[in-house]
Design a protein around this motif. Sequence first.
Motif, short mmCIF file in Angstrom:
data_model
loop_
_atom_site.label_atom_id
_atom_site.label_comp_id
_atom_site.label_asym_id
_atom_site.label_seq_id
_atom_site.Cartn_x
_atom_site.Cartn_y
_atom_site.Cartn_z
N THR A 1 4.42 -1.29 -10.24
CA THR A 1 3.85 -0.08 -9.48
C THR A 1 4.83 0.98 -9.57
OG1 THR A 1 3.03 -1.83 -7.87
CG2 THR A 1 3.44 0.33 -7.15
N LEU A 2 6.01 0.83 -9.81
CA LEU A 2 7.00 1.74 -10.06
C LEU A 2 6.80 2.47 -11.42
CD1 LEU A 2 10.35 -0.01 -8.58
CD2 LEU A 2 9.05 2.22 -7.77
N SER A 3 6.60 1.83 -12.53
CA SER A 3 6.62 2.41 -13.75
C SER A 3 5.06 3.03 -13.96
CB SER A 3 7.05 1.36 -14.76
OG SER A 3 6.12 0.23 -14.95
N GLU A 4 4.17 2.42 -13.71
CA GLU A 4 3.09 2.73 -14.11
C GLU A 4 2.10 3.83 -12.93
OE1 GLU A 4 1.16 1.90 -17.11
OE2 GLU A 4 3.01 0.97 -17.55
N ALA A 5 2.11 3.34 -11.99
CA ALA A 5 1.26 4.09 -11.04
C ALA A 5 1.96 4.23 -9.58
CB ALA A 5 -0.19 3.55 -10.78
N MET B 1 1.08 0.50 -1.94
CA MET B 1 1.19 -0.64 -2.88
C MET B 1 2.53 -1.30 -3.30
SD MET B 1 -1.90 -1.53 -2.81
CE MET B 1 -1.97 -2.75 -4.27
N LEU B 2 3.51 -0.13 -3.34
CA LEU B 2 4.76 -0.54 -3.60
C LEU B 2 5.55 -1.23 -2.27
CD1 LEU B 2 7.51 -0.46 -5.56
CD2 LEU B 2 7.84 1.73 -4.31
N PHE B 3 4.96 -0.81 -1.16
CA PHE B 3 5.48 -1.32 0.12
C PHE B 3 4.95 -2.90 0.29
CE2 PHE B 3 4.99 -2.28 4.68
CZ PHE B 3 6.24 -2.09 5.20
#
Length: 138
Positions: free
Chosen positions: A89-93, A98-100
């Motif tokens: 999630t951090l690198s792609e989108a 979603m990160l949470f």
Amino acid sequence: VTLATWIFDAPASFLRLLAFLFATILSSIAIYLQPSTTLPLLPMIAVAASVCSRVPQISTNYFQGHTGLLSPITVALNVFGALARVFTTLSEAYDPVMLFSYSISFILSATLMAQLIYHRKATRTVLLAKNDNNKKKF
């Protein structure tokens, strides 16, 4: 799948099947009728599900002082799977919701892993004592 198995395995399976179908149709209609501004918040349901599934296990382990039959392999796969989703999630989108969600899942799974490591001796003692008691019965 688990809910469906419970429904079909129960004695009053027809009534439970109807209740399950009604709940499914009702929730589908509710999601369809949501305004488009609230749709991005639907993944937050995953956070609630993650918390509701892991917090009782974490508190049970804490109060019992051992982890019982909790599978280390399953917990490790959950930890590394959640960590992979966080990095993806951090690198792609970069999506904050979603990160949470993935971060909460990782933290809770890592807590279970830490409990497995911390309570491994107590768990081994409890399981051996339980095994000895079972042998004495037969």
